[in-house]
Structure formats: structure tokens, C-alpha cells
Design a protein around this motif. Structure first.
Motif, mmCIF file in Angstrom:
data_model
loop_
_atom_site.group_PDB
_atom_site.id
_atom_site.type_symbol
_atom_site.label_atom_id
_atom_site.label_comp_id
_atom_site.label_asym_id
_atom_site.label_seq_id
_atom_site.Cartn_x
_atom_site.Cartn_y
_atom_site.Cartn_z
ATOM 1 N N MET A 1 14.516 37.342 20.163
ATOM 2 C CA MET A 1 15.620 36.499 20.549
ATOM 3 C C MET A 1 16.058 35.629 19.381
ATOM 4 O O MET A 1 17.225 35.453 19.161
ATOM 5 N N PHE A 2 15.106 35.097 18.635
ATOM 6 C CA PHE A 2 15.439 34.257 17.492
ATOM 7 C C PHE A 2 15.187 35.030 16.209
ATOM 8 O O PHE A 2 14.236 35.794 16.111
ATOM 9 N N ASP A 3 16.018 34.806 15.230
ATOM 10 C CA ASP A 3 15.897 35.477 13.947
ATOM 11 C C ASP A 3 14.631 34.983 13.245
ATOM 12 O O ASP A 3 14.512 33.796 12.946
ATOM 13 N N PRO A 4 13.686 35.869 12.975
ATOM 14 C CA PRO A 4 12.432 35.459 12.336
ATOM 15 C C PRO A 4 12.663 34.816 10.964
ATOM 16 O O PRO A 4 11.924 33.926 10.561
ATOM 17 N N ARG A 5 13.685 35.257 10.254
ATOM 18 C CA ARG A 5 13.962 34.671 8.936
ATOM 19 C C ARG A 5 14.376 33.213 9.073
ATOM 20 O O ARG A 5 13.992 32.365 8.277
ATOM 21 N N LYS A 6 15.164 32.916 10.094
ATOM 22 C CA LYS A 6 15.575 31.525 10.331
ATOM 23 C C LYS A 6 14.356 30.681 10.688
ATOM 24 O O LYS A 6 14.220 29.548 10.239
ATOM 25 N N LEU A 7 13.481 31.244 11.508
ATOM 26 C CA LEU A 7 12.265 30.543 11.895
ATOM 27 C C LEU A 7 11.402 30.253 10.662
ATOM 28 O O LEU A 7 10.892 29.138 10.510
ATOM 29 N N GLU A 8 11.275 31.241 9.787
ATOM 30 C CA GLU A 8 10.519 31.045 8.542
ATOM 31 C C GLU A 8 11.151 29.951 7.689
ATOM 32 O O GLU A 8 10.453 29.118 7.108
ATOM 33 N N GLN A 9 12.475 29.957 7.636
ATOM 34 C CA GLN A 9 13.190 28.967 6.826
ATOM 35 C C GLN A 9 12.948 27.555 7.367
ATOM 36 O O GLN A 9 12.673 26.628 6.611
ATOM 37 N N VAL A 10 13.036 27.395 8.670
ATOM 38 C CA VAL A 10 12.807 26.079 9.281
ATOM 39 C C VAL A 10 11.358 25.647 9.069
ATOM 40 O O VAL A 10 11.089 24.489 8.724
ATOM 41 N N ALA A 11 10.429 26.565 9.253
ATOM 42 C CA ALA A 11 9.014 26.240 9.055
ATOM 43 C C ALA A 11 8.755 25.808 7.608
ATOM 44 O O ALA A 11 8.017 24.850 7.356
ATOM 45 N N LYS A 12 9.370 26.499 6.661
ATOM 46 C CA LYS A 12 9.203 26.140 5.250
ATOM 47 C C LYS A 12 9.792 24.758 4.967
ATOM 48 O O LYS A 12 9.191 23.954 4.244
ATOM 49 N N GLN A 13 10.946 24.459 5.548
ATOM 50 C CA GLN A 13 11.554 23.146 5.343
ATOM 51 C C GLN A 13 10.660 22.037 5.891
ATOM 52 O O GLN A 13 10.490 20.994 5.265
ATOM 53 N N ILE A 14 10.078 22.292 7.044
ATOM 54 C CA ILE A 14 9.176 21.291 7.633
ATOM 55 C C ILE A 14 7.939 21.133 6.755
ATOM 56 O O ILE A 14 7.507 20.015 6.467
ATOM 57 N N GLN A 15 7.399 22.254 6.309
ATOM 58 C CA GLN A 15 6.201 22.192 5.465
ATOM 59 C C GLN A 15 6.511 21.476 4.147
ATOM 60 O O GLN A 15 5.710 20.678 3.664
ATOM 61 N N ASP A 16 7.665 21.745 3.566
ATOM 62 C CA ASP A 16 8.046 21.081 2.313
ATOM 63 C C ASP A 16 8.199 19.577 2.492
ATOM 64 O O ASP A 16 7.983 18.804 1.558
ATOM 65 N N ALA A 17 8.582 19.152 3.687
ATOM 66 C CA ALA A 17 8.786 17.730 3.945
ATOM 67 C C ALA A 17 7.482 16.988 4.241
ATOM 68 O O ALA A 17 7.453 15.757 4.250
ATOM 69 N N MET A 18 6.400 17.732 4.436
ATOM 70 C CA MET A 18 5.112 17.110 4.774
ATOM 71 C C MET A 18 4.491 16.446 3.543
ATOM 72 O O MET A 18 4.682 16.895 2.421
ATOM 73 N N PRO A 19 3.711 15.406 3.767
ATOM 74 C CA PRO A 19 2.984 14.779 2.651
ATOM 75 C C PRO A 19 1.993 15.773 2.029
ATOM 76 O O PRO A 19 1.497 16.676 2.703
ATOM 77 N N GLN A 20 1.686 15.573 0.768
ATOM 78 C CA GLN A 20 0.818 16.494 0.025
ATOM 79 C C GLN A 20 -0.550 16.702 0.681
ATOM 80 O O GLN A 20 -1.007 17.838 0.760
ATOM 81 N N PRO A 21 -1.230 15.665 1.169
ATOM 82 C CA PRO A 21 -2.547 15.913 1.792
ATOM 83 C C PRO A 21 -2.466 16.871 2.986
ATOM 84 O O PRO A 21 -3.360 17.686 3.202
#
Length: 89
Positions: A1-21
Motif C-alpha cells: 500500500m505504501f511505497d517502500p522507498r518513501k518509507l525508507e526515505q522517511v526512516a532515514k530522515q528521522i534517523q539523521d535527525a537523531m542525536p549521535q548517541p
């Protein structure tokens, strides 16, 4: 139902926004982020783009048929009005 590439992109953006630890926890965090996003998207009341496009086409055809029926009805009403006027003369 959802585009896996979009899901990967959102997950990466969230991960990039997380603090380093938090990032250093590695794949576990990335996997959890994907799971949470997928779970939340699954709760939404949405349709796939394909289903939306299909329903758009159905609506278009229905609208065309309705317009044609309205025109036929107007023609019939005009004929009835003209026939009634002729009978009165």
C-alpha cells in the motif's frame, strides 16, 4: 500500500535527525523507526494511489453519464412542454 522507498526515505530522515548517541545504537534503532512508521501508517484510513486513480476514473465516467442523462431529460421535458402547448392551441 505504501511505497517502500518513501518509507525508507522517511526512516532515514528521522534517523539523521537523531542525536549521535542514539544513532550509535545502529540498525536496531533504524529497524524500530521503520516498524513504528509502518504501524502508524497502517492505522491511517487511506487508500493506495492506484485505488484513488481507479475511483477517479469511475467518478469521471459517472459524471459523464449523469450529464448525458440530464441532457436527455431536458429534451424530454422540452418535448412534453411543446406537446402540451400544441394541445392547448
Amino acid at each position: 500500500m505504501f511505497d517502500p522507498r518513501k518509507l525508507e526515505q522517511v526512516a532515514k530522515q528521522i534517523q539523521d535527525a537523531m542525536p549521535q548517541p542514539v544513532k550509535e545504537l545502529g540498525n536496531d534503532v533504524e529497524q524500530k523507526v521503520r516498524q513504528v512508521i509502518q504501524a502508524q501508517l497502517g492505522k491511517l484510513d487511506v487508500v493506495s494511489r492506484e485505488e484513488f486513480d481507479v475511483q477517479t476514473q469511475v467518478l469521471l465516467r459517472t459524471r459523464q453519464k449523469l450529464t448525458a442523462l440530464e441532457q436527455k431529460l431536458e429534451a424530454l421535458e422540452s418535448r412534453l412542454t411543446a406537446d402540451a402547448a400544441d394541445k392547448q392551441d
